[in-house]
Design a protein around this motif. Structure first.
Motif, PDB file in Angstrom:
ATOM      1  N   ASN A   4       2.082  58.635  -1.686  1.00 52.79           N
ATOM      2  CA  ASN A   4       2.948  57.939  -2.646  1.00 52.79           C
ATOM      3  C   ASN A   4       4.420  58.117  -2.310  1.00 52.79           C
ATOM      4  OD1 ASN A   4       0.752  57.026  -4.207  1.00 52.79           O
ATOM      5  ND2 ASN A   4       0.646  58.994  -5.281  1.00 52.79           N
ATOM      6  N   ASN A   5       4.715  59.125  -1.505  1.00 53.33           N
ATOM      7  CA  ASN A   5       6.090  59.383  -1.115  1.00 53.33           C
ATOM      8  C   ASN A   5       6.089  60.188   0.180  1.00 53.33           C
ATOM      9  OD1 ASN A   5       5.190  61.408  -3.372  1.00 53.33           O
ATOM     10  ND2 ASN A   5       6.573  62.554  -2.020  1.00 53.33           N
ATOM     11  N   THR A   6       7.215  60.218   0.843  1.00 53.46           N
ATOM     12  CA  THR A   6       7.351  61.025   2.055  1.00 53.46           C
ATOM     13  C   THR A   6       7.534  62.487   1.667  1.00 53.46           C
ATOM     14  OG1 THR A   6       8.197  59.269   3.463  1.00 53.46           O
ATOM     15  CG2 THR A   6       8.889  61.504   4.003  1.00 53.46           C
ATOM     16  N   ILE A   7       6.850  63.367   2.395  1.00 52.75           N
ATOM     17  CA  ILE A   7       6.893  64.811   2.131  1.00 52.75           C
ATOM     18  C   ILE A   7       7.613  65.488   3.291  1.00 52.75           C
ATOM     19  CG2 ILE A   7       5.493  66.888   1.830  1.00 52.75           C
ATOM     20  CD1 ILE A   7       3.261  65.008   0.738  1.00 52.75           C
ATOM     21  N   GLN A   8       8.657  66.267   2.987  1.00 52.39           N
ATOM     22  CA  GLN A   8       9.445  66.930   4.023  1.00 52.39           C
ATOM     23  C   GLN A   8       9.405  68.443   3.815  1.00 52.39           C
ATOM     24  OE1 GLN A   8      12.917  63.972   3.131  1.00 52.39           O
ATOM     25  NE2 GLN A   8      13.341  64.867   5.142  1.00 52.39           N
ATOM     26  N   LEU A   9       8.858  69.158   4.799  1.00 52.37           N
ATOM     27  CA  LEU A   9       8.688  70.605   4.711  1.00 52.37           C
ATOM     28  C   LEU A   9       9.288  71.276   5.941  1.00 52.37           C
ATOM     29  CD1 LEU A   9       4.929  70.522   3.675  1.00 52.37           C
ATOM     30  CD2 LEU A   9       6.864  70.938   2.137  1.00 52.37           C
ATOM     31  N   TYR A  10       9.693  72.542   5.775  1.00 57.08           N
ATOM     32  CA  TYR A  10      10.169  73.281   6.942  1.00 57.08           C
ATOM     33  C   TYR A  10       9.681  74.717   6.870  1.00 57.08           C
ATOM     34  CZ  TYR A  10      13.748  75.893   4.322  1.00 57.08           C
ATOM     35  OH  TYR A  10      14.385  76.743   3.446  1.00 57.08           O
ATOM     36  N   HIS A  11       9.699  75.360   8.034  1.00 57.37           N
ATOM     37  CA  HIS A  11       9.315  76.770   8.121  1.00 57.37           C
ATOM     38  C   HIS A  11      10.174  77.441   9.181  1.00 57.37           C
ATOM     39  CE1 HIS A  11       6.999  80.426   8.313  1.00 57.37           C
ATOM     40  NE2 HIS A  11       6.637  80.216   9.566  1.00 57.37           N
ATOM     41  N   GLU A  12      10.724  78.615   8.842  1.00 57.94           N
ATOM     42  CA  GLU A  12      11.427  79.425   9.838  1.00 57.94           C
ATOM     43  C   GLU A  12      10.387  80.225  10.612  1.00 57.94           C
ATOM     44  OE1 GLU A  12      15.428  81.240   8.882  1.00 57.94           O
ATOM     45  OE2 GLU A  12      14.630  80.932   6.861  1.00 57.94           O
ATOM     46  N   ASP A  13      10.284  79.947  11.890  1.00 61.36           N
ATOM     47  CA  ASP A  13       9.197  80.463  12.718  1.00 61.36           C
ATOM     48  C   ASP A  13       9.655  81.674  13.524  1.00 61.36           C
ATOM     49  OD1 ASP A  13       7.177  80.843  14.659  1.00 61.36           O
ATOM     50  OD2 ASP A  13       6.629  78.722  14.597  1.00 61.36           O
ATOM     51  N   ASN A  14       8.966  82.778  13.341  1.00 65.58           N
ATOM     52  CA  ASN A  14       9.320  84.018  14.018  1.00 65.58           C
ATOM     53  C   ASN A  14       9.125  83.937  15.533  1.00 65.58           C
ATOM     54  OD1 ASN A  14      10.105  86.865  13.823  1.00 65.58           O
ATOM     55  ND2 ASN A  14       8.007  87.321  14.442  1.00 65.58           N
ATOM     56  N   PHE A  15       8.277  83.005  15.980  1.00 69.76           N
ATOM     57  CA  PHE A  15       7.940  82.949  17.409  1.00 69.76           C
ATOM     58  C   PHE A  15       8.565  81.764  18.142  1.00 69.76           C
ATOM     59  CE2 PHE A  15       4.565  85.237  15.237  1.00 69.76           C
ATOM     60  CZ  PHE A  15       4.529  86.415  15.971  1.00 69.76           C
ATOM     61  N   ALA A  16       9.188  80.879  17.434  1.00 71.62           N
ATOM     62  CA  ALA A  16       9.779  79.691  18.071  1.00 71.62           C
ATOM     63  C   ALA A  16      11.180  79.995  18.592  1.00 71.62           C
ATOM     64  CB  ALA A  16       9.830  78.537  17.084  1.00 71.62           C
ATOM     65  N   LYS A  17      11.488  79.440  19.758  1.00 72.49           N
ATOM     66  CA  LYS A  17      12.829  79.544  20.316  1.00 72.49           C
ATOM     67  C   LYS A  17      13.538  78.196  20.321  1.00 72.49           C
ATOM     68  CE  LYS A  17      12.749  83.931  21.362  1.00 72.49           C
ATOM     69  NZ  LYS A  17      13.598  84.912  20.646  1.00 72.49           N
ATOM     70  N   ALA A  18      12.811  77.151  19.917  1.00 74.27           N
ATOM     71  CA  ALA A  18      13.392  75.806  19.853  1.00 74.27           C
ATOM     72  C   ALA A  18      12.816  75.100  18.631  1.00 74.27           C
ATOM     73  CB  ALA A  18      13.070  75.013  21.121  1.00 74.27           C
ATOM     74  N   PRO A  19      13.577  74.205  18.021  1.00 73.17           N
ATOM     75  CA  PRO A  19      13.079  73.514  16.827  1.00 73.17           C
ATOM     76  C   PRO A  19      12.071  72.418  17.192  1.00 73.17           C
ATOM     77  CG  PRO A  19      15.272  72.725  17.387  1.00 73.17           C
ATOM     78  CD  PRO A  19      14.973  73.835  18.346  1.00 73.17           C
ATOM     79  N   ARG A  20      11.146  72.152  16.286  1.00 69.86           N
ATOM     80  CA  ARG A  20      10.164  71.077  16.484  1.00 69.86           C
ATOM     81  C   ARG A  20      10.014  70.288  15.194  1.00 69.86           C
ATOM     82  NH1 ARG A  20       4.064  72.273  18.409  1.00 69.86           N
ATOM     83  NH2 ARG A  20       5.141  72.480  20.427  1.00 69.86           N
ATOM     84  N   ILE A  21       9.953  68.966  15.321  1.00 74.16           N
ATOM     85  CA  ILE A  21       9.696  68.107  14.170  1.00 74.16           C
ATOM     86  C   ILE A  21       8.464  67.262  14.460  1.00 74.16           C
ATOM     87  CG2 ILE A  21      11.246  66.274  15.008  1.00 74.16           C
ATOM     88  CD1 ILE A  21      11.918  65.721  12.019  1.00 74.16           C
ATOM     89  N   THR A  22       7.625  67.126  13.451  1.00 69.96           N
ATOM     90  CA  THR A  22       6.404  66.325  13.565  1.00 69.96           C
ATOM     91  C   THR A  22       6.314  65.388  12.372  1.00 69.96           C
ATOM     92  OG1 THR A  22       5.296  68.170  14.680  1.00 69.96           O
ATOM     93  CG2 THR A  22       3.896  66.411  13.828  1.00 69.96           C
ATOM     94  N   LEU A  23       6.163  64.098  12.654  1.00 69.60           N
ATOM     95  CA  LEU A  23       5.978  63.085  11.616  1.00 69.60           C
ATOM     96  C   LEU A  23       4.546  62.589  11.702  1.00 69.60           C
ATOM     97  CD1 LEU A  23       9.204  60.908  12.147  1.00 69.60           C
ATOM     98  CD2 LEU A  23       8.977  63.085  10.923  1.00 69.60           C
ATOM     99  N   VAL A  24       3.833  62.598  10.580  1.00 68.44           N
ATOM    100  CA  VAL A  24       2.425  62.193  10.572  1.00 68.44           C
ATOM    101  C   VAL A  24       2.221  61.111   9.521  1.00 68.44           C
ATOM    102  CG1 VAL A  24       0.037  62.958  10.436  1.00 68.44           C
ATOM    103  CG2 VAL A  24       1.791  64.535  11.259  1.00 68.44           C
ATOM    104  N   PHE A  25       1.749  59.959   9.974  1.00 71.90           N
ATOM    105  CA  PHE A  25       1.510  58.810   9.107  1.00 71.90           C
ATOM    106  C   PHE A  25       0.005  58.667   8.847  1.00 71.90           C
ATOM    107  CE2 PHE A  25       5.370  58.123  11.431  1.00 71.90           C
ATOM    108  CZ  PHE A  25       6.216  57.432  10.582  1.00 71.90           C
ATOM    109  N   PRO A  26      -0.403  58.345   7.620  1.00 71.96           N
ATOM    110  CA  PRO A  26      -1.824  58.055   7.382  1.00 71.96           C
ATOM    111  C   PRO A  26      -2.301  56.940   8.303  1.00 71.96           C
ATOM    112  CG  PRO A  26      -0.636  58.250   5.304  1.00 71.96           C
ATOM    113  CD  PRO A  26       0.405  58.234   6.388  1.00 71.96           C
TER     114      PRO A  26
END
Length: 934
Positions: free
Chosen positions: A258-280
Motif C-alpha cells: 500500500n506504500n513504499t517501506i524504507q528501512l535501514y540498519h547500521e551494519d557492524n561488518f559492512a565497510k560500504a553502504p548497500r541499498i536494495t529496492l524490491v518490487f512485488p
C-alpha cells in the motif's frame, strides 16, 4: 525456473536456471515416469555415458510450509535426515556413500527440499536402501541429544551466513516487509534464532510426519541404469512405506504494498553502504515472469544498460549494479541492488537508479539486445543437462512444480517467445511508479549515508557473550522402536563389482610458435570449453605494483582496437559465449565457453583481444576503482582477514605471494596505463602458453582454428622470478585479528608445504583425506557432528606449480573458540602417532571408487587437462594415483603425516572478538597471542 536453497554442507545456496531460449528445445531428455501405490512419483532416465548414477529425492516442502513461531523447521529437519534412521547408524549415511566413491548433499528452499547422491553404478541399490530408510523409518530415531546437536549446527550456519556477515540481515528484512504477516514467504529459510532455540523433538517429528511422505515426494534416478532392474529395487525399498495425509495444493499468493517501506540498519561488518529496492512481482511460469527475467538483463547486465551507464560509468557511485527477477511457486519479486563505493550517499544511489529507469523508458532497447540474451541462454540451457545430477534435478523440479518432468520443453519455448512489447508491459505493470521495499545497510557510525525518510529496522543482534546454545543434557536414550517391515532392512545391500572406469583419451600437439595443445573430445552436448594459460601472473608483479598482472588481464576484456568495450561485449553475447581474461598467482588465463558451432568465431574474438587490446582509459579507471573498493569491502570479511593474515605469515615479508593477487589499495592506485602496456609487451609469450580444450570438437578443427594465433604470436624471452621457498616457523604461535562483536571466530591454521609438482603432493593429499578432506574427516566429525560448534571444518594441501600450503580452518561459535583451537591441535598430534587401519580402508575405498565420477562434465575434463599441462603430469597420471592409493598402508600414511602435518610448527590465526577471546587463547599453551593489525 530457478531453485535456490540452503545446502546441508555448503554455506552458500546453489542455483539452477532452467528457463532457456532458442525457439524450440534442441535437446531431449527421455524419461519414464510412473507412480507407486503409496503415491511416490518415480522418474527414470538412462544415460550410459559414464558408469555412475544419480539419485534425487524432491519433497514438495520448504520453509513456506512452516508457521510463525516455528520457522527454520524445514531446514533443521533436512539436517536431521543425515543423522540416522531405524536401520542405518549414526553418521553412516556419509560413511557409506563416500566410502563407495560417491557424493551426497541436500538443500532446502522455500518450496522444496532435495536430497541427492551421485555414486558409481554398483552402489545404486545401497543408495536406494539409505534413501528409503530415511524417508520411511526416521521418526523413531529423532532423539533429544541428536536433535540438540543439529540445532547448534544450524545456529552456527545462521551465524556464518547472516549474523557474522556483511549485509547478512538484508534478506530477512526484505521478506518480512515485502510479504504480509503470516505469508508463507515472509520468513527466511534459515529461520529465527529464537525459533531454532525453542524447537522441540515433537515439533520436528510432527513436521516430518506430515510432509515427508511418499505421496509428497518425487524420486528421480538418472545414469547408467537398467530400468527394469531398478524398478524392482524401488518397489522393494519404497513400496511398503505408507502414504501420508494428502497435502493441500496452494494457489499463487502475490504480495502487494500500500506504500513504499524504507528501512535501514547500521551494519557492524559492512565497510560500504548497500541499498536494495524490491518490487512485488509475479509467480514463475507466468508470461510476465519471463518478461521480467529479460527486464533484469536489459536494465543492468552489460555496459550498454541504463543502470550500468548511470551508476557505474557516468556517476561512478559503484562498481556494479544488479537487477533481477525472482519468480517462485507462490509469488515473485523484482530486485535492484547496489553496493555503493565506500562513503557514497545512498540518497544519490537511489536517485541514480530511478534515472536509470527513466533512461530505459526513453531509450528502450533493440531486437538485437533480445537476440543476445537468447543466444547466451541457449548455452545455459545445454549446461542444465551437462551432468546426470543436473538432469535429475531438472526432471524432479518440473515434476514437483508442474507435474510434468518434460515441462522444460514448454518452459524453453515460452521463455524464447518473449517480445519487446511483453517486456515494456512488464516494466509498466511492476516497476513504474510502484511501491517497493527499500532496505539500506551502512557501516557502523555512518548513518549520514542512509536515504532520507528511512527508519531504523530495529534488528537485534546476538550478544556474543550469551551466544545461543542448546545444551545437550546427558540422559539415557530410549531404545529405538523398530517399525515392522516386509523384509529385514538392517541388512545392507551388497555393493557390486566396481565398474570399469575409462580415462578419457587425451590428444596433445604444439604450434610452431611454442604453444602446447591438449584436448579431449566429448560429444554428449554441442558445447566446447577451452583456456589459454600463460605462465607468470602475479609472480611477475613487483611488490610496489602488486595487482598489475591481474589488472592487465582485466583490462584486456575491455574492448579492442576495432571494438569499443560495448561492441566487444555485444559480439561475445551474440555468440552465446563467455570470454574472460583473468590473472592468478602463477598464470594469466583466457577462459572461454561456447556452443561448438561458434568455436571459430570465439577464437577470432580471442585473437583480437589478445593481439589488439584497446587499453581503454575510462575502463581502466573504473577497474581500478572496482578493485580498490573491493579491497576495502574485504576488510569487513572475517574469513578474508584470517586467510590474508595467514598468507602473510606463511610467505613472509618481501614475497609477492604474501600479497593478494589483486594487489593492495596503495599498489593498485599507483598503476598507470603505461604499466599495463609494459607488462603486456614483456610477459605475453606463446612459449609460456598452454591451450587446453574439451568438448564436441576434434583435434584437426582445433589446430586449423589456431592458425592465426600461431602466425600472429611470436615467442619472446620471459624470465619468471624464482619463488623463494617459505619455511615453517620454528615453533607455533597464535595470531589474533580483532573483529569487534564478531558472532563467530574464524580459525585458520597453516604452514608452508610442498608444491603440486612434488612427487609427494598427491600422497599428502591422500594422507589428509581422513583428517580433514571430507565431511567424514576427523575435524568435521568432532567440531560439527559431536560438538555442534560449527557448520563445517576442513583441512587441505593446496599446491601450485611453485609453492604449496597446508591449511586447517573452521568458523566456530565465539564461546567455543578455545576448545576448537585445542581440538585442531590435539587431533593433528594424535593423527601423527596413530592411524587405524579403518581410516586407510575408508580412504582407499572413497578415492578409488570415486574416480568413476571424475570425468563426466567439460569442467572436470578441463581440470584434468589443466593438471597435465601446468604441472607437467603424464597423461595417465590418474592411473599412477590409483596405483599409489591401492598400495597405501598404515605405515606409509604415518610417515607422510609426520613429515607434512606438524602442529608444533604452524601459524594459528584467529579472527574474532578480541574482548572476549584474546586472553582465553593463552590457555592453548602456545604463548601470548599476538594481536595483528588489519
Amino acid at each position: 525456473m530457478k531453485r535456490t536453497f540452503y545446502l546441508f554442507l555448503l554455506a552458500a545456496g546453489i542455483l539452477f536456471s532452467c528457463t532457456t531460449k532458442k525457439t524450440d528445445p534442441a535437446i531431449s531428455v527421455p524419461f519414464e515416469k510412473y507412480t507407486l501405490q503409496n503415491g511416490l512419483t518415480v522418474i527414470l532416465h538412462e544415460d550410459k555415458s559414464d558408469p555412475i548414477a544419480a539419485v534425487a529425492v524432491v519433497f514438495h516442502v520448504g520453509s513456506s510450509r512452516e508457521v510463525p513461531g516455528k520457522t527454520g523447521f524445514a531446514h533443521l529437519f533436512e539436517h536431521m535426515m543425515f543423522q540416522k534412521s531405524e536401520n542405518v547408524g549414526e553418521d553412516q549415511l556419509f560413511r557409506l556413500i563416500q566410502g563407495a566413491g560417491g557424493e551426497l548433499n541436500g538443500g532446502t528452499g522455500q518450496d522444496q527440499t532435495t536430497y541427492y547422491e551421485v555414486i558409481p553404478k554398483n552402489a545404486l541399490e545401497m543408495a536406494l536402501w539409505l534413501e528409503s530408510d530415511r524417508m520411511g523409518y526416521l521418526e523413531n530415531t529423532v532423539t533429544q541429544s541428536a536433535f540438540a546437536n543439529q540445532q547448534n549446527v544450524v545456529q552456527n550456519e545462521k551465524r556464518q551466513s547472516v549474523d557474522n556477515a556483511a549485509y547478512g540481515f538484508s534478506r530477512y528484512l526484505i521478506l518480512k516487509n515485502l510479504y504480509p504477516k503470516g505469508h508463507p514467504y515472509s520468513w527466511d529459510v534459515i529461520g529465527e534464532m529464537e525459533d531454532l532455540q525453542n524447537a522441540t523433538v515433537e515439533d520436528v517429528k510432527a513436521f516430518h510426519r506430515k510432509f515427508y511422505s511418499p505421496n509428497n515426494a518425487t524420486l528421480v534416478i538418472a545414469g547408467d541404469i537398467n530400468k527394469e532392474e531398478v524398478k524392482v529395487m524401488i518397489e522393494k525399498y519404497f513400496g511398503e512405506i505408507p502414504a501420508g495425509e494428502a497435502i493441500e495444493k496452494r494457489s499463487p499468493m502475490p504480495p502487494s504494498l500500500n506504500n513504499t517501506i524504507q528501512l535501514y540498519h547500521e551494519d557492524n561488518f559492512a565497510k560500504a553502504p548497500r541499498i536494495t529496492l524490491v518490487f512485488p512481482g509475479v509467480e514463475q511460469f507466468s508470461k510476465e515472469a519471463y518478461a521480467l527475467d529479460y527486464l533484469g538483463d536489459l536494465l543492468s547486465n552489460g555496459k550498454k544498460t541504463p543502470l550500468y551507464k548511470i551508476l557505474v560509468k557516468d556517476k561512478k557511485l559503484t562498481s556494479s549494479v544488479s537487477a533481477r527477477n525472482g519468480s517462485q511457486e507462490l509469488a515473485g519479486s523484482f530486485t535492484v541492488s547496489v553496493t555503493a563505493n565506500p562513503g557514497v550517499s545512498l540518497t544519490k544511489v537511489k536517485k541514480a537508479i530511478f534515472e536509470g529507469f527513466d533512461m530505459f523508458e526513453k531509450e528502450g532497447f533493440t531486437e538485437e539486445d533480445l537476440t543476445r540474451i537468447k543466444a547466451r541462454n541457449e548455452t545455459g540451457f545445454y549446461n542444465n543437462f551437462s551432468s546426470i545430477l543436473s538432469k535429475a534435478f531438472t526432471l524432479g523440479d518440473y515434476q514437483m512444480l508442474k507435474e510434468d518432468p518434460g515441462y522444460y520443453a514448454k518452459d524453453f519455448t515460452d521463455a524464447q517467445s518473449v517480445t519487446s512489447e511483453d517486456i515494456k508491459n512488464a516494466y509498466q505493470k511492476y516497476l513504474k511508479g510502484k511501491n517497493f521495499v527499500e532496505v539500506s545497510f551502512v557501516p557502523k557510525g555512518e548513518i549520514s549515508l542512509v536515504p532520507e525518510n528511512s527508519i531504523n529496522a530495529g534488528i537485534v543482534e546476538e550478544d556474543v557473550t550469551k551466544a545461543a546454545e542448546v545444551k545437550e543434557v546427558a540422559s539415557v536414550e530410549e531404545p529405538i522402536v523398530k517399525t515392522p517391515t516386509k523384509f529385514d532392512r538392517t541388512v545392507q545391500p551388497p555393493v557390486g563389482p566396481d565398474p570399469e572406469v575409462t580415462i578419457p583419451a587425451v590428444w596433445t600437439s604444439s604450434l610452431s610458435n611454442g604453444m602446447k595443445l591438449y584436448g579431449i573430445r566429448q560429444s554428449e552436448l554441442p558445447l566446447v570449453q577451452y583456456s589459454i594459460i600463460i605462465s607468470g601472473g602475479h609472480l611477475l608483479d613487483a611488490i610496489d605494483k602488486a595487482g598489475l598482472a591481474s589488472m592487465t588481464a582485466s583490462i584486456m576484456n575491455e574492448g579492442t582496437q576495432n571494438k569499443t568495450p560495448e561492441e566487444l561485449e555485444d559480439a561475445i553475447k551474440l555468440l552465446g559465449a563467455s570470454i574472460s581474461f583473468y590473472g592468478g598467482s602463477e598464470n594469466i588465463t583466457v577462459r572461454v565457453s561456447t556452443l561448438a558451432r561458434n568455436f571459430e568465431q570465439t577464437i577470432s574474438l580471442v585473437e583480437e583481444m589478445l593481439f589488439e587490446p584497446r587499453w581503454d582509459e575510462e575502463q581502466f579507471n573504473l577497474a581500478k576503482s572496482r578493485v580498490v573498493n573491493n579491497l576495502k569491502r574485504n576488510k569487513a570479511n572475517p574469513s578474508y582477514l584470517a586467510s590474508t593474515a595467514l598468507n602473510k605469515l606463511v610467505f613472509g615479508e618481501n614475497n609477492i605471494l604474501a600479497v593478494d593477487a589483486t594487489g593492495t589499495e596503495e599498489s593498485v592506485n599507483s598503476i598507470i596505463t603505461f604499466d599495463l602496456k609494459d607488462f603486456y609487451k614483456k610477459n605475453f609469450s606463446p612459449s609460456l602458453a598452454k591451450f587446453i580444450i574439451a568438448g564436441d570438437i576434434d583435434q584437426q578443427r582445433v589446430e586449423a582454428a589456431l592458425a592465426g594465433i600461431n602466425t600472429k604470436w611470436q615467442a619472446k624471452d620471459v624470465t619468471i622470478p624464482p619463488v623463494k621457498a617459505a619455511e615453517a616457523p620454528a615453533k607455533s604461535q597464535i595470531y589474533f585479528v580483532d573483529v569487534p562483536g564478531a558472532k563467530q571466530s574464524v580459525i585458520y591454521i597453516g604452514c608452508p608445504s610442498i608444491p603440486r609438482t612434488d612427487p609427494d603432493y598427491y600422497p599428502a593429499y591422500v594422507t589428509n583425506y581422513k583428517l580433514g578432506g571430507s565431511f567424514n574427516g576427523i575435524f568435521n566429525l568432532i567440531l560439527r557432528e559431536e560438538k555442534g560448534f560449527t557448520y563445517g571444518a576442513r583441512s587441505n594441501f593446496s599446491g601450485a606449480k611453485n609453492y604449496g600450503t597446508f591449511t586447517a580452518s573452521s568458523m566456530v561459535r565465539t564461546n567455543s573458540t578455545l576448545e576448537s583451537v585445542n581440538i585442531f591441535k590435539t587431533e593433528m598430534e594424535k593423527y601423527r602417532e596413530n592411524i587405524p587401519q579403518e581410516y586407510i580402508d575408508f580412504t582407499k575405498s572413497a578415492l578409488l571408487k570415486g574416480n568413476a565420477r571424475n570425468f563426466e562434465t567439460l569442467g572436470s575434463l578441463l581440470g584434468m587437462l589443466n593438471d597435465i599441462a601446468i604441472y607437467n603430469l603424464p597423461v595417465d597420471y590418474i592411473k599412477q594415483q590409483e596405483a599409489f592409493v591401492k598400495g597405501l598402508t598404515v605405515e606409509k600414511q604415518l610417515e607422510l603425516a609426520k613429515k607434512y602435518i606438524d602442529p608444533s610448527k604452524m601459524y594459528y590465526v584467529v579472527a574474532g572478538d578480541a574482548a572476549t577471546q584474546l586472553k582465553e587463547l593463552e590457555k592453548v599453551g602456545l604463548g601470548k597471542p599476538i594481536l595483528v593489525k588489519n
